[in-house]
Design an enzyme around this catalytic site. Structure first.
Site, PDB file in Angstrom:
ATOM      1  N   CYS A   1      50.026  35.986  39.440  1.00 22.76           N
ATOM      2  CA  CYS A   1      50.396  35.786  38.039  1.00 22.76           C
ATOM      3  C   CYS A   1      51.888  35.480  37.942  1.00 22.76           C
ATOM      4  O   CYS A   1      52.341  34.834  37.019  1.00 22.76           O
ATOM      5  CB  CYS A   1      50.032  37.011  37.217  1.00 22.76           C
ATOM      6  SG  CYS A   1      50.637  38.529  37.950  1.00 22.76           S
TER       7      CYS A   1
ATOM      8  N   GLU B   1      46.803  42.758  30.810  1.00 19.02           N
ATOM      9  CA  GLU B   1      47.853  42.035  31.549  1.00 19.02           C
ATOM     10  C   GLU B   1      47.261  40.704  31.989  1.00 19.02           C
ATOM     11  O   GLU B   1      46.286  40.675  32.735  1.00 19.02           O
ATOM     12  CB  GLU B   1      48.349  42.877  32.724  1.00 19.02           C
ATOM     13  CG  GLU B   1      49.056  44.152  32.265  1.00 19.02           C
ATOM     14  CD  GLU B   1      50.177  43.888  31.270  1.00 19.02           C
ATOM     15  OE1 GLU B   1      50.966  42.947  31.476  1.00 19.02           O
ATOM     16  OE2 GLU B   1      50.253  44.596  30.250  1.00 19.02           O
TER      17      GLU B   1
HETATM   18  P1  NDP Z   1      39.393  36.565  35.153  1.00 19.36           P
HETATM   19  O1  NDP Z   1      39.879  36.751  33.773  1.00 19.36           O
HETATM   20  O2  NDP Z   1      38.448  35.466  35.431  1.00 19.36           O
HETATM   21  O3  NDP Z   1      38.658  37.884  35.653  1.00 19.36           O
HETATM   22  C1  NDP Z   1      39.301  39.146  35.634  1.00 19.36           C
HETATM   23  C2  NDP Z   1      38.260  40.218  35.510  1.00 19.36           C
HETATM   24  O4  NDP Z   1      37.653  40.128  34.216  1.00 19.36           O
HETATM   25  C3  NDP Z   1      37.123  40.105  36.525  1.00 19.36           C
HETATM   26  O5  NDP Z   1      36.749  41.407  36.925  1.00 19.36           O
HETATM   27  C4  NDP Z   1      36.039  39.442  35.694  1.00 19.36           C
HETATM   28  O6  NDP Z   1      34.734  39.684  36.159  1.00 19.36           O
HETATM   29  C5  NDP Z   1      36.250  40.126  34.371  1.00 19.36           C
HETATM   30  N1  NDP Z   1      35.605  39.485  33.223  1.00 19.36           N
HETATM   31  C6  NDP Z   1      35.259  38.185  33.073  1.00 19.36           C
HETATM   32  N2  NDP Z   1      34.694  38.001  31.856  1.00 19.36           N
HETATM   33  C7  NDP Z   1      34.679  39.211  31.241  1.00 19.36           C
HETATM   34  C8  NDP Z   1      34.242  39.676  29.971  1.00 19.36           C
HETATM   35  N3  NDP Z   1      33.697  38.841  29.085  1.00 19.36           N
HETATM   36  N4  NDP Z   1      34.369  40.983  29.674  1.00 19.36           N
HETATM   37  C9  NDP Z   1      34.934  41.832  30.561  1.00 19.36           C
HETATM   38  N5  NDP Z   1      35.374  41.453  31.774  1.00 19.36           N
HETATM   39  C10 NDP Z   1      35.260  40.163  32.109  1.00 19.36           C
HETATM   40  O7  NDP Z   1      40.692  36.476  36.063  1.00 19.36           O
HETATM   41  P2  NDP Z   1      40.799  36.289  37.632  1.00 19.36           P
HETATM   42  O8  NDP Z   1      40.036  37.367  38.350  1.00 19.36           O
HETATM   43  O9  NDP Z   1      40.474  34.880  37.945  1.00 19.36           O
HETATM   44  O10 NDP Z   1      42.332  36.594  37.897  1.00 19.36           O
HETATM   45  C11 NDP Z   1      43.311  35.629  37.766  1.00 19.36           C
HETATM   46  C12 NDP Z   1      44.061  35.801  36.472  1.00 19.36           C
HETATM   47  O11 NDP Z   1      44.602  37.102  36.408  1.00 19.36           O
HETATM   48  C13 NDP Z   1      45.240  34.859  36.335  1.00 19.36           C
HETATM   49  O12 NDP Z   1      45.269  34.354  35.023  1.00 19.36           O
HETATM   50  C14 NDP Z   1      46.434  35.769  36.592  1.00 19.36           C
HETATM   51  O13 NDP Z   1      47.628  35.312  36.007  1.00 19.36           O
HETATM   52  C15 NDP Z   1      45.959  37.048  36.013  1.00 19.36           C
HETATM   53  N6  NDP Z   1      46.696  38.185  36.559  1.00 19.36           N
HETATM   54  C16 NDP Z   1      47.618  38.806  35.775  1.00 19.36           C
HETATM   55  C17 NDP Z   1      48.387  39.841  36.272  1.00 19.36           C
HETATM   56  C18 NDP Z   1      49.402  40.524  35.427  1.00 19.36           C
HETATM   57  O14 NDP Z   1      49.853  41.603  35.801  1.00 19.36           O
HETATM   58  N7  NDP Z   1      49.800  39.969  34.294  1.00 19.36           N
HETATM   59  C19 NDP Z   1      48.225  40.291  37.658  1.00 19.36           C
HETATM   60  C20 NDP Z   1      47.206  39.595  38.374  1.00 19.36           C
HETATM   61  C21 NDP Z   1      46.474  38.572  37.832  1.00 19.36           C
HETATM   62  P3  NDP Z   1      33.980  38.615  37.066  1.00 19.36           P
HETATM   63  O15 NDP Z   1      34.770  38.491  38.311  1.00 19.36           O
HETATM   64  O16 NDP Z   1      32.641  39.236  37.246  1.00 19.36           O
HETATM   65  O17 NDP Z   1      33.934  37.344  36.260  1.00 19.36           O
END
Ligand code: NDP
Length: 515
Positions: free
Chosen positions: A320, A286
């Site tokens: 989001c 998502e």
């Molecule tokens: P990120 O994609 O930066 O991070 C999300 C998670 O992914 C974190 O736990 C992060 O870890 C992890 N991550 C980062 N790189 C990797 C990798 N290579 N492999 C596996 N995991 C990884 O997003 P944000 O936390 O900044 O969240 C904001 C985003 O989430 C926005 O784009 C928003 O639209 C979306 N979102 C979507 C929703 C939906 O339902 N569609 C709901 C809520 C948010 P770490 O923090 O350690 O980097």
């Protein structure tokens, strides 16, 4: 019999008693800041030398907690434990698993103000938004528990005189759950417990910005009776342990919520079959949004303005589902822009751990800089009507920002900003408004403010988003009422909080016996 599902009511902070309880909880949690937190693997507490420093985004030198950081070796250990635990957990009864969720919901409900306070400190949430986040987490626990009980009854299929047939669902295996920082409790909780209640075991990697609240959930689940090894808590770097576990041959599925770039990367990596891997990995991803509110010429403009203001600036636009685009009919464009600007001028911005401001800080320096960069771009792409500035000396504060007269193809109309920025554009009629609304790569939420029934029907057919709302804002989906998930580059449309969601973590099995 469990009681029917009903969503958790929100707290009214204008009631003096609630305001006082919230202030007390904030001061209680303040006295608990700065502690160390271990990983939890198979119930074992493991402290590591490398730590994540989780801080208050409103006061960057205030440390919420020092959280142990998993490396690949510990990620591997967690995988082995989750894999072994799956062998018996998959045979546990759905009733037992659901009861753990119901008890966990009751525990969080009893400690609601305290949980609100933790996410106000760790996530920079305004009180109302924190309360909605915790309520949503409670809802996920209550709703998925009930959904599991329903699924456990199986689905009817046909049998014959010579043959008895049955059909039911079994869990998949070990799942990696990767959660974002914006709904630091609700999404983290919902995505962790949904595979667990369906009989899978979980490796929970919370966002590095918000690991403390995830530890708090682990404590609640343990208190509620979750056996060791079922959910393993492994905060750590996304690129270091995230990639390692996404590519691990024993990972059966990945449930990711976060940005488009990371989600697409996970989808690609998970598709590659690794040596020793016996299945095709399932990916629930998502991702981002670029959500539009359309305002028609025949519409309630006050409702439109309030919906836009709340959807664009609630939780600093870091949802989001946040409204970052307004497409208004040319007849009402000027009046609407003026009214939204007036309402937005009244927005208060500040440290929500001290006072109940409408807006708090954005999550960290990276977000502050990225959003500020989009604001600079916006100054060349449209007319800056309000805001456009910020202050990151103590915390990461940005003022609510409005741009007018922006081309539908402009960068700030196309890319997810994830901050308190909204751009207005004009449409000559409803057809053009729909075309503009659909002109991004995303398809998460959208709203239409109109009194025209034909236009409602047109939007139902042609406004291509997973969650389409009429005569309200485009945020604030409620579990069990508005199943949530997007189309196109917004993700796999898993519809969290909906009746089909748990099937993402199950596979159907047919049993046929000759008589
Ligand atoms: P990120 O994609 O930066 O991070 C999300 C998670 O992914 C974190 O736990 C992060 O870890 C992890 N991550 C980062 N790189 C990797 C990798 N290579 N492999 C596996 N995991 C990884 O997003 P944000 O936390 O900044 O969240 C904001 C985003 O989430 C926005 O784009 C928003 O639209 C979306 N979102 C979507 C929703 C939906 O339902 N569609 C709901 C809520 C948010 P770490 O923090 O350690 O980097």
């Amino acid at each position: 019999m469990v009681q029917p599902y009903r969503h958790e009511p929100f707290t009214d902070f204008t009631v003096e008693e609630n305001k006082k309880a919230m202030e007390e909880a904030l001061s209680q949690v303040k006295s608990e800041l700065g502690q160390e937190y271990p990983l939890i693997i198979g119930g074992e507490r493991i402290y590591t030398d490398r730590k994540i420093e989780s801080f208050n985004p409103a006061k960057k030198d205030e440390i919420v907690g020092y959280v142990s950081k998993a490396d690949q070796e510990l990620a591997e250990k967690a995988m082995q434990v989750a894999d072994e635990t799956f062998e018996w957990w998959r045979k546990s009864t759905p009733e037992m698993r659901a009861d753990i969720l119901f008890r966990a919901a009751a525990i969080v409900r009893r400690r609601k103000f305290e949980f609100n306070a933790w996410i106000i400190y760790e996530g920079g949430k305004p009180w109302k938004e924190a309360d909605a986040d915790i309520a949503e987490g409670i809802d996920f626990l209550e709703y998925y528990g009930r959904q599991m009980l329903e699924i456990a009854e199986g689905k009817e299929i046909n049998s014959r005189t010579v043959e008895n047939n049955r059909f039911g669902y079994i869990p998949l295996g070990v799942g990696l759950v990767v959660s974002p920082w914006n709904f630091l409790f609700a999404i983290m909780c919902g995505t962790a417990v949904s595979p667990m209640v369906t009989g899978n075991t979980v490796l929970l990697k919370p966002a590095s910005a918000t690991p403390v609240i995830a530890y708090k959930l682990m404590e609640v689940l343990e208190e509620a009776g979750m056996p060791a090894g079922v959910i393993n808590y492994i905060p750590g770097s996304g690129s270091e342990i995230g990639d390692y576990l996404v590519e691990h041959p024993k990972t059966r599925f990945i449930s990711f919520t976060g940005s488009r770039d990371v989600g697409v990367g996970i989808y690609e990596k998970a598709a590659k079959v690794q040596p020793g891997q016996k299945w095709l990995k399932r990916v629930v991803a998502e991702m981002g949004g670029k959500d539009t509110i359309i305002v028609d010429n025949d519409s309630d403009l006050e409702l439109a303005a309030e919906s836009i203001m709340n959807s664009a600036f609630g939780f600093q636009g870091q949802k989001c589902s946040a409204c970052s685009r307004v497409v208004a009919h040319e007849d009402v464009y000027d009046d609407l822009l003026e009214r939204v600007t007036e309402l937005t001028k009244d927005i208060t911005v500040g440290n929500t751990t001290e006072k109940n401001y409408f807006m708090g800080p954005v999550v960290d320096k990276g977000a502050f800089d990225k959003i500020s960069g989009y604001i600079e771009t916006g100054k060349n792409e449209g007319k800056l009507v309000l805001g456009g500035d910020g202050d990151d000396s103590k915390g990461f504060f940005l003022n609510p920002t409005i741009f007018a007269d922006v081309d539908p193809e402009a960068t700030i109309m196309q890319e997810e900003i994830f901050g308190p920025v909204v751009a207005f554009t004009k449409a000559k009629d409803f057809n053009e408004a729909l075309d503009i609304a659909n002109n991004t790569d995303y398809g998460l939420t959208g709203a239409v403010i109109t009194n025209n029934r034909n236009h409602i029907e047109m939007a139902k057919e042609d406004f291509h988003v997973g969650n389409l709302y009429f005569n309200r804002g485009c945020t604030a989906a409620i579990v069990g009422y508005h199943p949530f998930g997007g189309f196109n580059m917004s993700g796999t449309d898993s519809k969290a909080g909906g009746p089909d969601y748990l099937y993402n973590f199950l596979q159907g099995k047919t049993y046929s016996e000759m008589l």
